[in-house]
Design a protein around this motif. Sequence first.
Motif, short mmCIF file in Angstrom:
data_model
loop_
_atom_site.label_atom_id
_atom_site.label_comp_id
_atom_site.label_asym_id
_atom_site.label_seq_id
_atom_site.Cartn_x
_atom_site.Cartn_y
_atom_site.Cartn_z
N ILE A 84 52.19 19.72 69.59
CA ILE A 84 53.01 19.64 69.50
C ILE A 84 53.61 18.54 68.99
O ILE A 84 53.11 17.16 69.18
N ASP A 85 54.59 18.53 68.89
CA ASP A 85 55.67 16.90 68.76
C ASP A 85 56.66 16.34 70.41
O ASP A 85 57.63 17.37 70.73
N PRO A 86 55.34 15.97 71.19
CA PRO A 86 56.18 15.47 72.38
C PRO A 86 57.76 15.07 72.57
O PRO A 86 58.20 13.92 71.16
N GLU A 87 58.73 15.00 73.37
CA GLU A 87 60.04 14.59 73.09
C GLU A 87 60.37 13.99 74.38
O GLU A 87 59.57 14.39 75.57
N GLY A 88 60.90 12.75 74.84
CA GLY A 88 61.84 12.65 75.47
C GLY A 88 60.73 11.48 76.78
O GLY A 88 60.06 10.88 75.93
N ALA A 89 60.51 11.49 77.95
CA ALA A 89 60.17 10.89 79.25
C ALA A 89 58.33 11.21 78.94
O ALA A 89 57.88 10.15 79.02
N LEU A 90 58.29 12.25 78.15
CA LEU A 90 56.50 12.84 77.77
C LEU A 90 56.10 11.50 76.47
O LEU A 90 55.14 10.72 76.52
N LYS A 91 56.77 11.44 75.59
CA LYS A 91 57.08 10.52 74.46
C LYS A 91 56.89 9.37 74.36
O LYS A 91 55.99 8.71 74.14
N ASP A 92 57.82 8.93 75.57
CA ASP A 92 57.90 7.24 76.44
C ASP A 92 56.46 7.65 77.41
O ASP A 92 56.11 6.24 76.89
N ALA A 93 56.05 8.08 77.56
CA ALA A 93 54.56 7.96 78.38
C ALA A 93 53.51 7.57 77.20
O ALA A 93 52.58 6.91 77.58
#
Length: 242
Positions: A84-93
Amino acid sequence: MTNDAMNSAVERYERDGFTTLQVFTEEQITLIENFAQEWLHRLIREGADGNPAVDEMPLETYHKWWAEMGVRHDGLFRAANRYIDPEGALKDALLPDTLWEFLGRVHKGKLIHWADPGLGWMGFRFIRPGMNDGYPTSCKNWGAAAGVISVWLPIVGHSSKETIALVPGSHKKEYKRYLPENQKFTSGEFRLAETSEEIVYVRPELKRGEVVFFHPATLHTEDVTDSPITRLNLEYRFKPVD
């Protein structure tokens, strides 16, 4: 993260071709773990024709119950379902400052996320013990991911029986390789063709929130043989653009 810890991690990476480092806060790793386990349970439920009972089954004992619960395992964990391409809070984490600091120390130029064509930049591996779920010994430079620096993050299975197996110092040597005619893993990717008592594997013992960084020329295998549990880990990679 102290300067001494960062310096030590960089030294190990340059010497051994891999290192471990604590990069996540408690809040970050909790968010990541929850997402990964929900992702796996959702996928497994789809592979069991929507059977809600699989949500109550522990992922670490998946190898004991998947057949009984009617999970169609073969084909379920193909690449299209694992990235997947993580987005939002998951990407930041997933991308804390400590991670970027380490990458900047071992590579002075610009790095970008790397992904196989048509896939996202973060994927998971779900490896049952003794069932050849993990690919045999190779290195990133022997396939499509040549040149990438890998981040390997355990979600289930942190001990030296479950983690990725790496060969210290192998990024500085040359090895005989071969291209399998038929294999269930990535086609066109070379595998190690030699065996030697000098090729010694190390499986790091990791704490929660620690990752393994490893060099694109480091020999490694993701297979698990004698663990009592099924391992789940995330992996994402960075490629120099200079």
